[in-house]
Design a protein around this motif. Sequence first.
Motif, mmCIF file in Angstrom:
data_model
loop_
_atom_site.group_PDB
_atom_site.id
_atom_site.type_symbol
_atom_site.label_atom_id
_atom_site.label_comp_id
_atom_site.label_asym_id
_atom_site.label_seq_id
_atom_site.Cartn_x
_atom_site.Cartn_y
_atom_site.Cartn_z
ATOM 1 N N SER A 30 11.587 7.807 2.268
ATOM 2 C CA SER A 30 10.520 6.941 2.764
ATOM 3 C C SER A 30 9.356 7.784 3.270
ATOM 4 N N SER A 31 8.147 7.286 3.026
ATOM 5 C CA SER A 31 6.909 7.929 3.502
ATOM 6 C C SER A 31 6.751 9.362 3.010
ATOM 7 N N GLU A 54 9.164 -1.342 -2.953
ATOM 8 C CA GLU A 54 9.751 0.003 -3.074
ATOM 9 C C GLU A 54 8.650 1.062 -3.123
ATOM 10 N N SER A 56 5.702 0.777 -1.732
ATOM 11 C CA SER A 56 5.194 0.835 -0.366
ATOM 12 C C SER A 56 6.113 1.668 0.520
ATOM 13 N N ARG A 57 7.411 1.541 0.322
ATOM 14 C CA ARG A 57 8.384 2.302 1.119
ATOM 15 C C ARG A 57 8.193 3.805 0.942
ATOM 16 N N CYS A 111 3.694 -6.727 0.757
ATOM 17 C CA CYS A 111 4.505 -5.502 0.751
ATOM 18 C C CYS A 111 3.938 -4.420 1.669
ATOM 19 N N ARG A 131 -1.239 2.400 1.659
ATOM 20 C CA ARG A 131 -0.407 2.151 2.823
ATOM 21 C C ARG A 131 -1.235 2.482 4.073
#
Length: 133
Positions: A30-31, A54, A56-57, A111, A131
Motif C-alpha cells: 500500500s502507498s 486496488e 488507489s490502495r 475509490c 491520490r
Amino acid sequence: MLGESVLTTFSACRNLALVRADISRLPFASSSIDAVHAGAALHCWPSPSTAVAEISRVLRPGGVFVATTYLLDGPFALFPLLRPLRQNISQISGSHIFLSEDELEDLCRTCGLIGFKYVRNERFVMISASRPR
C-alpha cells in the motif's frame, strides 16, 4: 533513431519497472507506487470499482492514475435509470463495461481519488486522477 531515444529514456529511468499483474490483486505494498497507467483496459475489467480501489490502495499520496477507455454511448447514456441494468447484463454476459464521464468521475471519487480530469475524442477518453497528499 526512435529506438535509440527509447533506450536512452529507459537508461535515464533506472527506477522504472514495468509490471503485468492481476488488476484486482496488485503485487505492491500500500502507498508504494508513484503512478499507474491502464491503457485501453478499464472497459475490459470485470469489476472496474474493485480495480480502481486496488489502484488507489497502491498509489502513494500524490500518486497519479491515468487510463484510457471507451465511453458509454447510446440509450444507456441518455437514461441513467438503465445504468444498473446495463452493468448487470455486462457482468453476466462477460461483455465490456462502458461507463460515462460522470460514472468514471464517481468511480474515482468513491475509490478515494481526487482531481479527476478527462480528455474526450468521440467515444475514446483519457482520464486522470490522483491520490490525496
